[in-house]
Design an enzyme around this catalytic site. Structure first.
Site, PDB file in Angstrom:
ATOM      1  CG  ASP A  68      76.640 -40.759  22.337  1.00  0.00           C
ATOM      2  OD1 ASP A  68      75.437 -40.539  22.088  1.00  0.00           O
ATOM      3  OD2 ASP A  68      77.089 -40.881  23.490  1.00  0.00           O
ATOM      4  CE  LYS A 105      71.434 -42.233  26.509  1.00  0.00           C
ATOM      5  NZ  LYS A 105      72.713 -41.578  26.789  1.00  0.00           N
ATOM      6  CD  GLN A 163      75.023 -41.327  29.761  1.00  0.00           C
ATOM      7  OE1 GLN A 163      74.502 -42.108  28.970  1.00  0.00           O
ATOM      8  NE2 GLN A 163      74.729 -40.036  29.776  1.00  0.00           N
TER       9      GLN A 163
END
Ligand code: NDP
Length: 294
Positions: free
Chosen positions: A121, A54, A98
């Site tokens: 997200d 990412k 994450q």
């Protein structure tokens, strides 16, 4: 009949170029670029790899990335405090924690702490709630499901009025993918581990999104001719001919399915690259929004 292959790698690469151009435009107009903060807790090698990918993608398109690595035993309060600091930082337009988090961390509380405006997200309960309601638009849509819809759109595959079947109902893929299809006026069936006679249900689909995590479970004779197949599944199967000793396959038996389907994504090279492309998209959208556009 042989299906048209949906080249996710190529489509993602086009999206990266589009975003790079936008970031340059933003830099010229406002003297600033979008920023993404990635928070990695512990040392899971798969999570570390995802975060590295990412950050690399951000660098390639000019998005600034802020990486924070925390030890496995970080406390709930410390992690929450960090998220609050990132919420307050004007250079950060997206915060990505994450997953999975270590067992002692209350994941729901941490995700709920991320500012709604920086939830790139798309897992904040309010964003998910809005996604689940008619005529409500979430600020962000989770990246993998958004990527699935983007693939259909970029291939000009119509969604409205079509019979869509989603295999899987997880919070990160199946459920939000289903909600997106509903927003786009598909007629929807969601299947899971208790669904009876799965092949018969799948056979009704004009659009199939498979996200079960079962290697090559969907067979060619489960499919309606012409169906558009989006295969999210990423499963490692033993393969002594490969250097790593395994290869990745989807939830759909590709060789069989491509003879029946109208469109199909390969694994790898289908949905996978789209997840990061959509993260860049969400972060850039957030940047524009903070600068008063969009
Ligand atoms: P989960 O394990 O969280 O969810 C799997 C879902 O599939 C559940 O809803 C489960 O049902 C259902 N299911 C399991 N077995 C069956 C079965 N035999 N028949 C019907 N339904 C079944 O997985 P994820 O959603 O996190 O991931 C799914 C797949 O997608 C994985 O292969 C994962 O690696 C991949 N993935 C790929 C990404 C990418 O970027 N390409 C990103 C995220 C995931 P129930 O709810 O009843 O348990």
């Amino acid at each position: 009949m042989s299906a048209t292959i949906i080249d996710g790698k190529e489509i993602a690469s086009t999206i990266h170029s589009e975003i790079k151009a936008e970031v340059e435009q933003m830099q010229q107009k406002y003297g600033r670029v979008p920023g993404l903060a990635t928070v990695l807790v512990g040392e899971r090698p798969d999570s570390a790899t995802y975060v590295r990918m990412k950050k690399k993608a951000c660098a390639e398109v000019g998005i600034q990335s802020f990486g924070v690595d925390l030890p496995e035993d970080v406390s709930q309060d410390e992690l929450k405090k960090l998220v609050e600091e990132l919420n307050a930082d004007p250079n950060v337009h997206g915060i990505l924690v994450q997953l999975p988090l270590p067992g002692h961390i209350d994941e729901e509380e941490i995700l709920g702490t991320i500012s709604l405006e920086k939830d790139v997200d798309g897992f904040h309960p309010l964003n998910i709630g809005r996604l689940s309601m008619k005529r409500r638009d979430p600020l962000f849509v989770p990246c993998t499901p958004r990527g699935c819809i983007e693939l259909l759109d970029r291939m000009n595959i119509p969604i409205e009025g079509k019979r869509a079947v989603v295999l899987g109902r997880s919070n990160i893929v199946g459920l939000p993918a289903a909600m997106l299809l509903l927003h786009r006026n598909a007629t929807l069936t969601v299947c899971h581990s208790r669904t009876k006679d799965l092949p018969a249900v799948v056979r009704e689909a004009d659009i199939l999104i498979a996200a079960v995590g079962r290697a090559e479970m969907v067979r060619g004779d489960w499919l309606k001719p012409g169906v558009a197949v989006i295969d999210v599944g990423t499963n490692a199967v033993d393969d002594p001919t490969k250097k790593k000793g395994y290869r990745l396959v989807g939830d759909v038996n590709f060789e069989e399915a491509k003879e029946v389907a109208g469109f199909i994504t390969p694994v790898p090279g289908g949905v996978g690259p789209m997840t990061i492309a959509m993260l860049l998209r969400n972060t850039t959208d957030s940047g524009w929004r903070e600068m008063g556009e969009g």
